[in-house]
Design a protein around this motif. Structure first.
Motif, PDB file in Angstrom:
ATOM      1  N   MET A  11       0.818  -1.160   0.127  1.00  0.00           N
ATOM      2  CA  MET A  11       0.139  -0.075  -0.019  1.00  0.00           C
ATOM      3  C   MET A  11       0.866   1.314  -0.031  1.00  0.00           C
ATOM      4  SD  MET A  11      -3.536  -0.689   2.330  1.00  0.00           S
ATOM      5  CE  MET A  11      -2.881  -2.122   3.261  1.00  0.00           C
ATOM      6  N   MET A  12       1.725   1.217   0.738  1.00  0.00           N
ATOM      7  CA  MET A  12       2.649   2.495   0.986  1.00  0.00           C
ATOM      8  C   MET A  12       3.428   2.648  -0.454  1.00  0.00           C
ATOM      9  SD  MET A  12       4.349   2.299   4.466  1.00  0.00           S
ATOM     10  CE  MET A  12       3.287   1.560   5.907  1.00  0.00           C
ATOM     11  N   ALA A  13       3.997   1.627  -1.078  1.00  0.00           N
ATOM     12  CA  ALA A  13       4.603   1.674  -2.305  1.00  0.00           C
ATOM     13  C   ALA A  13       3.704   1.837  -3.480  1.00  0.00           C
ATOM     14  CB  ALA A  13       5.369   0.254  -2.834  1.00  0.00           C
ATOM     15  N   SER A  14       2.511   1.474  -3.300  1.00  0.00           N
ATOM     16  CA  SER A  14       1.522   2.037  -4.383  1.00  0.00           C
ATOM     17  C   SER A  14       1.115   3.506  -4.248  1.00  0.00           C
ATOM     18  CB  SER A  14       0.096   1.185  -4.030  1.00  0.00           C
ATOM     19  OG  SER A  14       0.343  -0.038  -4.409  1.00  0.00           O
ATOM     20  N   THR A  15       1.124   3.989  -2.994  1.00  0.00           N
ATOM     21  CA  THR A  15       1.017   5.474  -2.679  1.00  0.00           C
ATOM     22  C   THR A  15       1.889   6.273  -3.408  1.00  0.00           C
ATOM     23  OG1 THR A  15      -0.378   4.988  -0.619  1.00  0.00           O
ATOM     24  CG2 THR A  15       0.672   7.238  -1.014  1.00  0.00           C
ATOM     25  N   ILE A  16       3.204   5.623  -3.070  1.00  0.00           N
ATOM     26  CA  ILE A  16       4.520   6.647  -3.883  1.00  0.00           C
ATOM     27  C   ILE A  16       4.357   6.484  -5.371  1.00  0.00           C
ATOM     28  CG2 ILE A  16       6.962   6.562  -3.985  1.00  0.00           C
ATOM     29  CD1 ILE A  16       7.031   5.631  -1.043  1.00  0.00           C
ATOM     30  N   PHE A  17       3.964   5.336  -5.636  1.00  0.00           N
ATOM     31  CA  PHE A  17       3.772   5.137  -7.104  1.00  0.00           C
ATOM     32  C   PHE A  17       2.921   6.054  -7.878  1.00  0.00           C
ATOM     33  CE2 PHE A  17       2.005   3.135 -11.056  1.00  0.00           C
ATOM     34  CZ  PHE A  17       2.783   3.241 -11.964  1.00  0.00           C
ATOM     35  N   PHE A  18       1.580   6.040  -7.455  1.00  0.00           N
ATOM     36  CA  PHE A  18       0.809   6.953  -7.960  1.00  0.00           C
ATOM     37  C   PHE A  18       1.046   8.305  -7.908  1.00  0.00           C
ATOM     38  CE2 PHE A  18      -2.264   3.335  -6.622  1.00  0.00           C
ATOM     39  CZ  PHE A  18      -2.186   2.667  -7.634  1.00  0.00           C
ATOM     40  N   TRP A  19       1.513   8.852  -6.673  1.00  0.00           N
ATOM     41  CA  TRP A  19       2.054  10.224  -6.748  1.00  0.00           C
ATOM     42  C   TRP A  19       3.030  10.442  -7.452  1.00  0.00           C
ATOM     43  CZ3 TRP A  19       1.153  10.571  -0.658  1.00  0.00           C
ATOM     44  CH2 TRP A  19      -0.174  10.650  -0.287  1.00  0.00           C
ATOM     45  N   LEU A  20       3.906   9.709  -7.509  1.00  0.00           N
ATOM     46  CA  LEU A  20       5.216   9.927  -8.494  1.00  0.00           C
ATOM     47  C   LEU A  20       4.576  10.001  -9.921  1.00  0.00           C
ATOM     48  CD1 LEU A  20       8.158   8.031  -7.015  1.00  0.00           C
ATOM     49  CD2 LEU A  20       7.696  10.637  -7.156  1.00  0.00           C
ATOM     50  N   ARG A  21       3.657   9.522 -10.568  1.00  0.00           N
ATOM     51  CA  ARG A  21       3.242   9.198 -11.957  1.00  0.00           C
ATOM     52  C   ARG A  21       2.175  10.389 -12.298  1.00  0.00           C
ATOM     53  NH1 ARG A  21       6.484   7.221 -14.927  1.00  0.00           N
ATOM     54  NH2 ARG A  21       4.952   7.002 -16.474  1.00  0.00           N
ATOM     55  N   VAL A  22       1.844  11.255 -11.303  1.00  0.00           N
ATOM     56  CA  VAL A  22       0.954  12.242 -11.551  1.00  0.00           C
ATOM     57  C   VAL A  22       1.548  13.280 -12.538  1.00  0.00           C
ATOM     58  CG1 VAL A  22      -0.028  14.501 -10.698  1.00  0.00           C
ATOM     59  CG2 VAL A  22      -0.082  12.233  -9.241  1.00  0.00           C
ATOM     60  N   SER A  23       2.841  13.614 -12.815  1.00  0.00           N
ATOM     61  CA  SER A  23       3.232  14.751 -13.751  1.00  0.00           C
ATOM     62  C   SER A  23       3.360  14.026 -15.067  1.00  0.00           C
ATOM     63  CB  SER A  23       4.819  14.901 -13.050  1.00  0.00           C
ATOM     64  OG  SER A  23       5.703  13.984 -13.008  1.00  0.00           O
ATOM     65  N   SER A  24       3.486  12.480 -15.227  1.00  0.00           N
ATOM     66  CA  SER A  24       3.549  12.079 -16.530  1.00  0.00           C
ATOM     67  C   SER A  24       2.158  11.498 -17.133  1.00  0.00           C
ATOM     68  CB  SER A  24       4.534  11.060 -16.602  1.00  0.00           C
ATOM     69  OG  SER A  24       4.152   9.856 -15.674  1.00  0.00           O
ATOM     70  N   ALA A  25       1.014  11.613 -16.197  1.00  0.00           N
ATOM     71  CA  ALA A  25      -0.211  11.346 -16.809  1.00  0.00           C
ATOM     72  C   ALA A  25      -0.930  12.343 -17.529  1.00  0.00           C
ATOM     73  CB  ALA A  25      -1.025  11.049 -15.405  1.00  0.00           C
ATOM     74  N   GLY A  26      -1.847  11.952 -18.174  1.00  0.00           N
ATOM     75  CA  GLY A  26      -2.781  13.153 -18.907  1.00  0.00           C
ATOM     76  C   GLY A  26      -3.539  13.972 -17.925  1.00  0.00           C
ATOM     77  N   SER A  27      -3.634  14.950 -18.475  1.00  0.00           N
ATOM     78  CA  SER A  27      -4.332  16.083 -17.481  1.00  0.00           C
ATOM     79  C   SER A  27      -5.773  15.750 -17.058  1.00  0.00           C
ATOM     80  CB  SER A  27      -4.708  17.535 -18.241  1.00  0.00           C
ATOM     81  OG  SER A  27      -5.528  17.228 -19.260  1.00  0.00           O
ATOM     82  N   LYS A  28      -6.561  14.560 -17.773  1.00  0.00           N
ATOM     83  CA  LYS A  28      -7.744  14.320 -17.086  1.00  0.00           C
ATOM     84  C   LYS A  28      -7.443  13.181 -16.104  1.00  0.00           C
ATOM     85  CE  LYS A  28      -8.929  11.275 -20.897  1.00  0.00           C
ATOM     86  NZ  LYS A  28     -10.033  10.756 -22.051  1.00  0.00           N
ATOM     87  N   TYR A  29      -6.288  12.483 -16.043  1.00  0.00           N
ATOM     88  CA  TYR A  29      -6.159  11.452 -15.180  1.00  0.00           C
ATOM     89  C   TYR A  29      -5.513  11.857 -13.732  1.00  0.00           C
ATOM     90  CZ  TYR A  29      -7.469   8.742 -19.082  1.00  0.00           C
ATOM     91  OH  TYR A  29      -8.108   8.240 -20.283  1.00  0.00           O
ATOM     92  N   LYS A  30      -4.831  13.221 -13.810  1.00  0.00           N
ATOM     93  CA  LYS A  30      -4.109  13.536 -12.768  1.00  0.00           C
ATOM     94  C   LYS A  30      -5.036  13.503 -11.387  1.00  0.00           C
ATOM     95  CE  LYS A  30      -0.831  16.173 -15.242  1.00  0.00           C
ATOM     96  NZ  LYS A  30       0.196  17.250 -15.268  1.00  0.00           N
ATOM     97  N   SER A  31      -6.002  13.941 -11.423  1.00  0.00           N
ATOM     98  CA  SER A  31      -6.977  14.009 -10.327  1.00  0.00           C
ATOM     99  C   SER A  31      -7.220  12.592  -9.694  1.00  0.00           C
ATOM    100  CB  SER A  31      -8.238  14.722 -10.154  1.00  0.00           C
ATOM    101  OG  SER A  31      -9.178  14.222 -11.165  1.00  0.00           O
ATOM    102  N   ALA A  32      -7.518  11.664 -10.659  1.00  0.00           N
ATOM    103  CA  ALA A  32      -7.719  10.175 -10.245  1.00  0.00           C
ATOM    104  C   ALA A  32      -6.638   9.707  -9.928  1.00  0.00           C
ATOM    105  CB  ALA A  32      -8.213   9.523 -11.473  1.00  0.00           C
ATOM    106  N   LEU A  33      -5.119   9.903 -10.132  1.00  0.00           N
ATOM    107  CA  LEU A  33      -4.021   9.399  -9.618  1.00  0.00           C
ATOM    108  C   LEU A  33      -3.788  10.009  -8.106  1.00  0.00           C
ATOM    109  CD1 LEU A  33      -1.433   9.280 -12.465  1.00  0.00           C
ATOM    110  CD2 LEU A  33      -2.293   7.109 -11.285  1.00  0.00           C
ATOM    111  N   ILE A  34      -4.012  11.330  -7.886  1.00  0.00           N
ATOM    112  CA  ILE A  34      -3.910  11.938  -6.580  1.00  0.00           C
ATOM    113  C   ILE A  34      -4.850  11.362  -5.766  1.00  0.00           C
ATOM    114  CG2 ILE A  34      -4.198  14.059  -5.448  1.00  0.00           C
ATOM    115  CD1 ILE A  34      -3.122  15.373  -7.988  1.00  0.00           C
TER     116      ILE A  34
END
Length: 79
Positions: A11-34
């Motif tokens: 769960m902790m690794a997933s949290t870090i992964f999701f938050w680190l991938r926000v900058s490379s995601a499409g604009s409509k998916y950024k809020s979903a990753l956050i």
């Protein structure tokens, strides 16, 4: 104990992964990753609190599991 530790680590690794991938995601998916990162962070925090409450409330000995004087936090069963 090992399964819970592995669950917390994933769960902790997933949290870090999701938050680190926000900058490379499409604009409509950024809020979903956050939000996804926030949900996994909250879940990891609560599982950690449940685990700590369990280890403080019970001890493992030759007779099996015995309760201590510290009560287990029953409020987590309603979450």
């Amino acid at each position: 104990y090992d399964a819970l530790s592995f669950s917390l680590a994933t769960m902790m690794a997933s949290t870090i992964f999701f938050w680190l991938r926000v900058s490379s995601a499409g604009s409509k998916y950024k809020s979903a990753l956050i939000i996804t990162g926030l949900v996994t962070f909250i879940a990891a925090y609560h599982y950690m609190r449940i685990f700590n409450s369990w280890t403080e409330a019970y001890t493992w000995g030759a007779d099996g599991v015995t309760p201590t004087d510290i009560p287990f936090n029953d409020a987590y069963r309603y979450m």
